[in-house]
Design an enzyme around this catalytic site. Structure first.
Site, PDB file in Angstrom:
ATOM      1  N   ASP A  32       0.845  -1.202   0.000  1.00 43.28           N
ATOM      2  CA  ASP A  32       0.000   0.000   0.000  1.00 43.28           C
ATOM      3  C   ASP A  32       0.874   1.244   0.000  1.00 43.28           C
ATOM      4  OD1 ASP A  32      -1.806   2.147   1.019  1.00 43.28           O
ATOM      5  OD2 ASP A  32      -3.211   0.494   1.312  1.00 43.28           O
ATOM      6  N   ASN A  88     -12.931  -3.267   3.128  1.00 39.34           N
ATOM      7  CA  ASN A  88     -13.977  -2.248   3.187  1.00 39.34           C
ATOM      8  C   ASN A  88     -14.927  -2.347   1.999  1.00 39.34           C
ATOM      9  OD1 ASN A  88     -12.696  -1.131   5.479  1.00 39.34           O
ATOM     10  ND2 ASN A  88     -11.341   0.101   4.199  1.00 39.34           N
ATOM     11  N   GLN A  95     -14.448   2.506   2.082  1.00 39.85           N
ATOM     12  CA  GLN A  95     -13.872   2.096   0.788  1.00 39.85           C
ATOM     13  C   GLN A  95     -13.623   3.330  -0.073  1.00 39.85           C
ATOM     14  OE1 GLN A  95     -16.251  -0.660  -1.558  1.00 39.85           O
ATOM     15  NE2 GLN A  95     -14.528  -1.152  -2.918  1.00 39.85           N
ATOM     16  N   HIS A 101     -10.549  -5.285  -2.767  1.00 36.88           N
ATOM     17  CA  HIS A 101      -9.191  -5.546  -2.271  1.00 36.88           C
ATOM     18  C   HIS A 101      -9.244  -5.910  -0.802  1.00 36.88           C
ATOM     19  CE1 HIS A 101     -10.075  -1.255  -1.960  1.00 36.88           C
ATOM     20  NE2 HIS A 101      -9.363  -1.260  -0.836  1.00 36.88           N
ATOM     21  N   HIS A 103      -6.998  -5.746   2.614  1.00 39.12           N
ATOM     22  CA  HIS A 103      -5.802  -5.215   3.275  1.00 39.12           C
ATOM     23  C   HIS A 103      -5.219  -6.308   4.174  1.00 39.12           C
ATOM     24  CE1 HIS A 103      -6.749  -0.812   2.654  1.00 39.12           C
ATOM     25  NE2 HIS A 103      -7.966  -1.301   2.514  1.00 39.12           N
TER      26      HIS A 103
HETATM   27  P1  5GP Z   1      -9.810   1.351   0.812  1.00 33.78           P
HETATM   28  O1  5GP Z   1      -9.915   2.628   1.622  1.00 33.78           O
HETATM   29  O2  5GP Z   1     -10.550   1.485  -0.493  1.00 33.78           O
HETATM   30  O3  5GP Z   1     -10.156   0.126   1.568  1.00 33.78           O
HETATM   31  O4  5GP Z   1      -8.271   1.210   0.512  1.00 33.78           O
HETATM   32  C1  5GP Z   1      -7.611   1.768  -0.564  1.00 33.78           C
HETATM   33  C2  5GP Z   1      -6.137   1.659  -0.267  1.00 33.78           C
HETATM   34  O5  5GP Z   1      -5.434   1.759  -1.483  1.00 33.78           O
HETATM   35  C3  5GP Z   1      -5.605   2.756   0.656  1.00 33.78           C
HETATM   36  O6  5GP Z   1      -4.991   2.139   1.781  1.00 33.78           O
HETATM   37  C4  5GP Z   1      -4.616   3.518  -0.225  1.00 33.78           C
HETATM   38  O7  5GP Z   1      -3.471   3.930   0.495  1.00 33.78           O
HETATM   39  C5  5GP Z   1      -4.265   2.496  -1.290  1.00 33.78           C
HETATM   40  N1  5GP Z   1      -3.956   3.051  -2.591  1.00 33.78           N
HETATM   41  C6  5GP Z   1      -4.697   3.965  -3.288  1.00 33.78           C
HETATM   42  N2  5GP Z   1      -4.136   4.214  -4.486  1.00 33.78           N
HETATM   43  C7  5GP Z   1      -3.022   3.443  -4.552  1.00 33.78           C
HETATM   44  C8  5GP Z   1      -2.022   3.267  -5.555  1.00 33.78           C
HETATM   45  O8  5GP Z   1      -2.041   3.873  -6.626  1.00 33.78           O
HETATM   46  N3  5GP Z   1      -1.018   2.373  -5.289  1.00 33.78           N
HETATM   47  C9  5GP Z   1      -0.972   1.683  -4.100  1.00 33.78           C
HETATM   48  N4  5GP Z   1       0.059   0.833  -3.941  1.00 33.78           N
HETATM   49  N5  5GP Z   1      -1.879   1.827  -3.141  1.00 33.78           N
HETATM   50  C10 5GP Z   1      -2.907   2.702  -3.349  1.00 33.78           C
END
Ligand code: 5GP
Ligand code: ZN
Length: 139
Positions: A32, A88, A95, A101, A103
């Protein structure tokens, strides 16, 4: 099954680079960019599914075993003491990227408090009423 406007489709399929720790025909696992802890990883299916509710059976049946494999490797390589799985679904749930995805968050002894909540104190009646509503939907 890809969505041309989805950043995780591009990352999962190698069109945008990411620090990849594992790849097979169905998944890419990356670090991440905004980690909650050192080594925080994201399991991305290569096909596009917006969230848990649209996931196909094969992906959902494989993702937990993959999370366990990644978690074991983190314990051995990073020396974390535990691992949180966080997944999420929906804006209200936090989310931000609408490509399913998981984590995988390594947790270290003495590390900061996270993935926690203030416990509520519902009455027995409230619990029974809520349980009844959900149960009815599952019948
Ligand atoms: P969510 O909040 O949707 O569960 O998690 C999205 C996650 O994706 C966040 O922890 C954010 O830091 C990560 N993320 C968003 N864009 C990118 C990206 O372009 N590359 C990587 N490696 N992580 C990303
Ligand atoms: Zn996608």
């Amino acid at each position: 099954m890809r969505d041309e406007n989805c950043i995780f489709c591009k990352i999962a399929n190698g069109d945008i680079p990411a620090a990849t720790i594992y790849e097979d025909e169905r998944f890419r696992v990356i670090l991440d960019l905004g980690p909650a802890s050192k080594g925080h990883a994201l399991i991305l299916p290569k096909d596009h599914f917006a969230d848990l509710f649209s996931l196909d059976g094969e992906i959902s049946s494989r993702v937990l075993a993959l999370a366990a494999k990644i978690g074991e490797a983190m314990k051995k390589s990073l020396g974390c003491a535990g691992v949180n799985l966080v997944q999420n679904n929906g804006e209200a749930a936090g989310q931000t990227v609408f490509h399913f995805h998981m984590h995988v968050i390594p947790r270290y002894e003495g590390g900061p408090r996270m993935v926690s909540w203030e416990p509520g104190s519902p009455s027995g009646e409230e619990l029974a009423e809520l349980a009844g509503r959900i149960k009815k939907e599952l019948e």
